[in-house]
Design an enzyme around this catalytic site. Structure first.
Site, PDB file in Angstrom:
ATOM      1  N   ASP A  14       0.912  -1.104  -0.336  1.00  0.00           N
ATOM      2  CA  ASP A  14       0.057   0.441  -0.399  1.00  0.00           C
ATOM      3  C   ASP A  14       0.803   1.593  -0.094  1.00  0.00           C
ATOM      4  O   ASP A  14      -0.034   1.946   0.366  1.00  0.00           O
ATOM      5  CB  ASP A  14      -1.005   0.485   0.818  1.00  0.00           C
ATOM      6  CG  ASP A  14      -1.985  -1.088   1.398  1.00  0.00           C
ATOM      7  OD1 ASP A  14      -2.420  -1.635   0.469  1.00  0.00           O
ATOM      8  OD2 ASP A  14      -2.535  -1.429   2.025  1.00  0.00           O
ATOM      9  N   CYS A  15       2.572   1.461  -0.224  1.00  0.00           N
ATOM     10  CA  CYS A  15       2.765   2.367   0.088  1.00  0.00           C
ATOM     11  C   CYS A  15       4.273   2.342  -1.194  1.00  0.00           C
ATOM     12  O   CYS A  15       4.267   0.719  -1.790  1.00  0.00           O
ATOM     13  CB  CYS A  15       3.226   3.262   1.070  1.00  0.00           C
ATOM     14  SG  CYS A  15       4.496   1.888   1.776  1.00  0.00           S
ATOM     15  N   CYS A  18       6.817  -0.412   0.633  1.00  0.00           N
ATOM     16  CA  CYS A  18       6.433  -1.562   0.419  1.00  0.00           C
ATOM     17  C   CYS A  18       6.584  -2.086  -1.088  1.00  0.00           C
ATOM     18  O   CYS A  18       7.169  -3.205  -0.760  1.00  0.00           O
ATOM     19  CB  CYS A  18       4.687  -1.514   0.529  1.00  0.00           C
ATOM     20  SG  CYS A  18       4.143  -0.594   2.404  1.00  0.00           S
ATOM     21  N   CYS A 344       9.543   8.016  10.039  1.00  0.00           N
ATOM     22  CA  CYS A 344       9.360   7.293   8.867  1.00  0.00           C
ATOM     23  C   CYS A 344       9.431   8.302   7.690  1.00  0.00           C
ATOM     24  O   CYS A 344       8.106   9.802   8.023  1.00  0.00           O
ATOM     25  CB  CYS A 344       8.157   7.012   9.343  1.00  0.00           C
ATOM     26  SG  CYS A 344       7.192   6.114   7.404  1.00  0.00           S
ATOM     27  N   CYS A 346       7.459   8.041   4.930  1.00  0.00           N
ATOM     28  CA  CYS A 346       6.620   7.514   4.120  1.00  0.00           C
ATOM     29  C   CYS A 346       5.005   8.339   3.138  1.00  0.00           C
ATOM     30  O   CYS A 346       5.485   8.577   2.164  1.00  0.00           O
ATOM     31  CB  CYS A 346       4.777   6.476   4.684  1.00  0.00           C
ATOM     32  SG  CYS A 346       5.687   4.731   5.311  1.00  0.00           S
ATOM     33  N   ASP A 388       4.589  18.731 -37.037  1.00  0.00           N
ATOM     34  CA  ASP A 388       4.804  18.378 -38.326  1.00  0.00           C
ATOM     35  C   ASP A 388       3.753  18.744 -39.120  1.00  0.00           C
ATOM     36  O   ASP A 388       3.032  18.580 -38.617  1.00  0.00           O
ATOM     37  CB  ASP A 388       4.662  16.300 -38.365  1.00  0.00           C
ATOM     38  CG  ASP A 388       4.965  15.457 -39.563  1.00  0.00           C
ATOM     39  OD1 ASP A 388       5.670  16.357 -40.547  1.00  0.00           O
ATOM     40  OD2 ASP A 388       3.147  15.275 -39.746  1.00  0.00           O
ATOM     41  N   THR A 390       2.127  17.169 -42.674  1.00  0.00           N
ATOM     42  CA  THR A 390       0.810  16.120 -43.041  1.00  0.00           C
ATOM     43  C   THR A 390       1.107  15.495 -42.301  1.00  0.00           C
ATOM     44  O   THR A 390       1.534  13.984 -41.569  1.00  0.00           O
ATOM     45  CB  THR A 390       1.579  15.762 -44.381  1.00  0.00           C
ATOM     46  OG1 THR A 390       2.185  16.694 -45.425  1.00  0.00           O
ATOM     47  CG2 THR A 390       1.018  15.409 -45.255  1.00  0.00           C
ATOM     48  N   ASP A 581       3.328  11.988 -37.027  1.00  0.00           N
ATOM     49  CA  ASP A 581       2.900  10.699 -36.892  1.00  0.00           C
ATOM     50  C   ASP A 581       3.703   9.944 -38.262  1.00  0.00           C
ATOM     51  O   ASP A 581       2.855   8.586 -38.532  1.00  0.00           O
ATOM     52  CB  ASP A 581       1.398  10.943 -37.605  1.00  0.00           C
ATOM     53  CG  ASP A 581       1.063  11.370 -39.290  1.00  0.00           C
ATOM     54  OD1 ASP A 581       2.389  12.165 -39.179  1.00  0.00           O
ATOM     55  OD2 ASP A 581       0.582  11.468 -40.054  1.00  0.00           O
ATOM     56  N   ASP A 665       2.070  12.078  11.072  1.00  0.00           N
ATOM     57  CA  ASP A 665       2.528  10.839   9.555  1.00  0.00           C
ATOM     58  C   ASP A 665       1.932  10.154   8.461  1.00  0.00           C
ATOM     59  O   ASP A 665       1.267  10.829   7.807  1.00  0.00           O
ATOM     60  CB  ASP A 665       3.300   9.764  10.527  1.00  0.00           C
ATOM     61  CG  ASP A 665       3.609   9.256   9.619  1.00  0.00           C
ATOM     62  OD1 ASP A 665       4.967   9.943   8.725  1.00  0.00           O
ATOM     63  OD2 ASP A 665       3.204   7.924   9.158  1.00  0.00           O
TER      64      ASP A 665
END
Length: 684
Positions: A14-15, A18, A344, A346, A388, A390, A581, A665
Site C-alpha cells: 500500500d505504499c 512496501c 518514517c 512514508c 509536423d 502532413t 505521426d 505522519d
C-alpha cells in the site's frame, strides 16, 4: 529453460516503501531473473528462470504481510489491516471506560490494547528485519514498547490505534486510485447482440471474435474495436478522449470498444477481440508508465533513504547521549521515541508516485497515453512546440478542391480524369475518383503510369492523360494561373486529351478542423509553435496562413535529419515537445524533450514517442495536466517535509508527544494521497 514471465497482484502493498521491500525480496531469491514492483498499480512483474521460485517467493512474502494474487483478480472488502484496527480501537475504548470506573485497572487495559495492536506490526518488522531494519513497522514497534517501558501506556495504545487506522485509510485511498486507473475496462458491456445467419443472438462479450458483426442499439456501448458496416449514429467517446460532444459515425468509419451510441443504431464489424482492443492498450500503456520513475521520484527516493538514518541518529543522540549530561532520562527517552515515529518517510516517498499515478490515469481519460511518469512531468516545462505538417496539422489525404475546365463542362472533365485514374493508386488518383463518385465514366483502356509525368489511358480512341503542369508548355494565361495556385500551396494536375489541355485540377491537403483552435490554445499556454515540414515553401506558408502562424514560424524543405537537428537545438533552448505521426518524424520524436505521436499515425512514430494522442485536441489538455501535476508534486513534497519539520521541532522543544507524531505522519500521508487523487477529477 526459457525465462517465464509472471504478473501478480500483491495484497498489502500500500505504499512506495512496501513496493521496494517486495521488489528486493523477489530479487534476492534464486531462480528470479528480474523483478519490478509497482506501488501505483499494486502489481509485481517477474521473469523467472525456475518455476519453483514462485512458491519460495510466496513463503518469503507471507510473514511480511503481503499476499500474491492473480493479476486479473480484484480486491474484495476493505484493504489494509482493518480487523486489527477494529480490535485495537475496541480494546482502547474498553480501557478508557475501565480507567473511568477503576483507575488502577485502566493501565492494564491500555497496555493490553497497545500489545494487541503492535503484534501484527512487530511480526512484519521481524520478518523484514534483514531487508529493512528501519521500516515503519519496526519504528512504531520500538516506540510502543519504549512507551510501555516508561509508563506511558495510554499514549502507546493511542499511537498503535492511530497508526493502524492510518494504514487502513491509506490502503483504501490507494485502492481507489488503482481502480480509477484501470476502470476503463468496465466500459465494455457484458453481453452483446451478434448478427448470425438466422438473426440476432445475445452472447457473452468474451465470445466475440474478429470478423463477427454486432448490432449496437441506441444507449448501448460498442463492445469491440471495429468498422461501421451499416447505419449512422452519434457516438460519444468522452470516457477515453475527453471530448464531451458526441461525433457522427457512418459506414466505413472506425469505432472504439467502450464508446457510447447516444443516438441512432450501428452494425459494427469486429476487428479485434474485445479484451485486446484500444481500451486494453490504454490500460497496458498506463501500467507501463507507472513502472518508469520520473526524475523527481528518483530524487525523492534518494533523499528519503538518507532522511530516515539521519533522524534515527538524532533520536539515538537525544535519548542515549543527552541524558548523560542533562539528566531527566525519562523525558529525553520519550522525545527520542517520538523522533522514531517522525523518522518514517512514508508521506514523502508516496508524494510523487501517487501524483504520477493519478496523472497517468487522468491523461488516459483525456486521450493522452503517457508511456512514463517522466514524460508527464517534463511536458509542463517545455517552451517550444514543434509540429509536423502532413497528417498532424492536416488530414494527410489530398482533396480535389477546385476544377477549372476549358471547353468542356466540369462534370465531363471529372468523369474523364476519373476514368484515366482508375488504373492508378497514388493519393491524387484516389482524390479524383472520390470527387467523381456518382458520375458516369467513359470506358478507358491501356492504363499506364509514367513516374514523374502522370497517368495515361486510351479513351474513345484518343490518349488522355492527367499530368504535372510543369512537363507541358502552357499558354501564358494558363501558366500564370498555375503559378498563382501553386503560390497558394495547392498541388496541381492538368487533364490533357490529344495534347490539348481540357481542365486544371487543384488539390489541397486540408488542415484539421481543430488545428487552428489547438494552436491558439498552446500559444495561450506560453509555448512557441513551429511548423516543420519536408514540403516546399509555398504549400507550407499557405497552411501557416490558414492556421494563423507567421512565416517565421515555418521551417519548410526539412529532411528527417534536418528535423532532428532543429529539435535538438530547441531542446537546448528551454525544451521542446514534438508532435508527429510519420516514419520520418520518428528520429525527432525520440530526440525531443517530450515526443507525442498521434495514435492514428505509424507504428514507428508511436514507438519513438513518449506519449500517444487520441487527437490533436488532446495536446493542450496534456500540457495543462502536466503543469497541474508539477504543482501537485511540489505541494505534496511541501506537505510531507513541512509537517515532518514542524513536528521534529515541536518534539525537541517538548511541545508534542507520541500520539501527535503518529497523527502528523498519517495525516501527511492522507493529505498527500488526497491531494494527488484530485488530479483524477481535475478539469484541464
Amino acid at each position: 529453460m526459457e525465462p517465464i514471465p509472471r504478473v501478480y497482484r500483491v495484497e498489502g502493498m500500500d505504499c512506495a516503501d512496501c513496493a521496494r521491500h517486495v521488489e528486493e525480496a523477489a530479487k534476492g531469491l534464486p531462480g528470479v531473473e528480474s523483478a519490478q514492483a509497482s506501488f501505483a498499480s499494486g502489481k509485481l512483474f517477474l521473469v523467472l528462470k525456475d518455476p519453483k521460485a514462485e512458491r519460495e517467493l510466496e513463503r518469503v512474502l507471507k510473514p511480511l504481510g503481503y499476499r500474491l494474487r492473480p493479476a486479473e483478480g480484484g480486491t474484495r472488502g476493505w484493504p489494509g489491516p482493518w480487523p486489527w484496527a477494529l480490535l485495537t480501537g475496541g480494546l482502547l475504548a474498553l480501557a478508557f471506560l475501565l480507567a473511568q470506573a477503576w483507575p488502577q485497572w485502566g493501565t492494564y487495559g491500555y497496555a493490553l490494547a497497545a500489545l494487541v495492536g503492535v503484534f501484527p506490526l512487530a511480526r512484519r518488522a521481524l520478518a523484514g528485519l534483514r531487508q529493512n531494519p528501519f521500516s515503519m513497522q519496526a519504528l512504531v514497534t520500538l516506540a510502543t514498547l519504549g512507551a510501555l517501558l516508561i509508563g506511558a501506556e495510554a499514549e502507546a495504545a493511542v499511537v498503535v490505534f492511530l497508526f493502524l487506522l492510518g494504514e487502513v485509510l491509506e490502503a483504501y485511498s490507494v485502492d481507489r486510485s488503482r481502480r480509477a486507473i484501470f476502470a476503463l475496462g468496465s466500459l465494455l458491456p457484458r453481453r452483446v447482440l451478434r448478427l448470425e445467419g438466422d438473426g440476432l443472438h445475445e452472447v457473452p462479450l468474451e465470445a466475440l471474435m474478429p470478423g463477427d458483426r454486432v448490432r449496437v442499439p441506441q444507449g448501448e456501448r460498442v463492445p469491440a474495436d471495429g468498422l461501421v458496416l451499416e447505419g449512422e449514429a452519434e457516438v460519444e467517446e468522452a470516457a477515453f478522449t475527453g471530448e464531451p460532444l458526441p461525433r457522427r459515425k457512418g459506414v466505413g468509419e472506425r469505432v472504439y470498444g467502450g464508446s457510447l451510441v447516444v443516438a441512432g443504431s450501428l452494425v459494427v464489424g469486429v476487428e479485434r477481440p474485445p479484451l485486446e482492443g484500444f481500451l486494453a492498450q490504454v490500460e497496458r500503456l498506463a501500467e507501463e508508465a507507472l513502472l518508469r520513475k520520473s526524475r523527481m521520484e528518483r530524487l525523492v527516493d534518494a533523499f528519503s533513504r538518507r532522511y530516515t538514518p539521519a533522524v534515527l541518529l538524532l533520536a539515538l543522540f537525544w535519548g542515549g547521549v543527552l541524558p548523560l549530561f542533562l539528566g531527566d532520562f525519562s523525558r529525553h527517552l520519550y522525545q527520542a521515541l517520538t523522533l522514531l515515529l517522525i523518522a518514517c518517510p512514508c508521506a514523502l516517498v508516496v508524494s510523487v508516485p501517487a501524483a504520477i499515478a493519478a496523472g497517468v490515469a487522468r491523461g488516459a481519460r483525456l486521450g493522452v497515453l503517457f508511456k512514463g511518469g517522466g514524460a508527464l512531468e517534463r511536458l509542463g516545462g517545455v517552451r517550444h512546440l514543434a509540429l509536423d505538417k502532413t497528417g498532424t496539422l492536416t488530414l494527410g489525404e489530398p482533396r480535389l478542391v477546385w476544377v477549372e475546365a476549358f471547353g468542356v463542362s466540369e462534370a465531363e472533365a471529372l468523369a474523364l480524369a476519373a476514368a484515366v485514374e482508375a488504373g492508378a493508386s497514388h493519393p491524387l488518383a484516389r482524390a479524383v475518383r472520390e470527387r467523381a463518385q456518382g458520375l458516369l465514366l467513359p470506358e478507358a483502356r491501356e492504363h499506364r503510369v509514367v513516374p514523374g509525368l502522370g497517368a495515361f489511358a486510351q479513351v474513345e480512341g484518343e490518349e488522355v492523360g492527367v499530368v504535372r503542369p510543369s512537363v507541358r508548355d502552357l499558354p501564358p494565361e494558363l501558366a500564370a494561373r498555375v503559378a498563382a495556385l501553386e503560390a497558394e500551396g495547392k498541388t496541381l494536375a492538368l487533364l490533357v486529351k490529344g495534347g490539348k489541355p481540357l481542365a486544371l485540377l487543384a488539390f489541397a491537403d486540408a488542415p484539421r478542423l481543430e488545428a487552428r483552435e489547438v494552436l491558439e490554445a498552446v500559444r495561450r499556454l506560453g509555448l512557441k509553435p513551429l511548423l516543420l515540414t519536408g514540403d516546399a515553401e509555398a504549400p507550407a506558408l499557405a497552411l501557416a496562413r490558414a492556421l494563423g502562424l507567421s512565416p517565421e514560424q515555418v521551417r519548410p524543405r526539412l529532411t528527417p535529419e534536418g528535423k532532428l537537428e532543429l529539435v535538438a537545438a530547441l531542446d537546448r533552448e528551454g525544451g521542446v515537445a514534438m508532435v508527429g505521426d510519420g516514419v520520418n518524424d520518428a528520429p525527432a520524436l525520440a530526440r525531443a524533450t517530450v515526443g507525442l505521436a498521434l495514435l492514428q499515425g505509424t507504428e514507428v512514430a508511436l514507438r519513438a514517442a513518449d506519449a500517444g494522442l487520441m487527437g490533436l485536441r488532446a495536446l493542450p489538455r496534456a500540457i495543462r495536466l502536466s503543469r497541474l501535476l508539477r504543482g501537485v508534486v511540489v505541494q505534496n513534497i511541501a506537505l510531507a517535509l513541512g509537517l515532518k519539520g514542524l513536528f521534529l521541532l515541536t518534539t525537541l522543544l517538548g511541545l508534542t508527544g507520541l500520539w501527535a507524531a503518529v497523527l502528523a505522519d498519517n495525516g501527511a500521508l492522507l493529505l498527500v494521497t488526497l491531494n494527488s487523487l484530485r488530479l483524477l477529477w481535475a478539469r484541464v
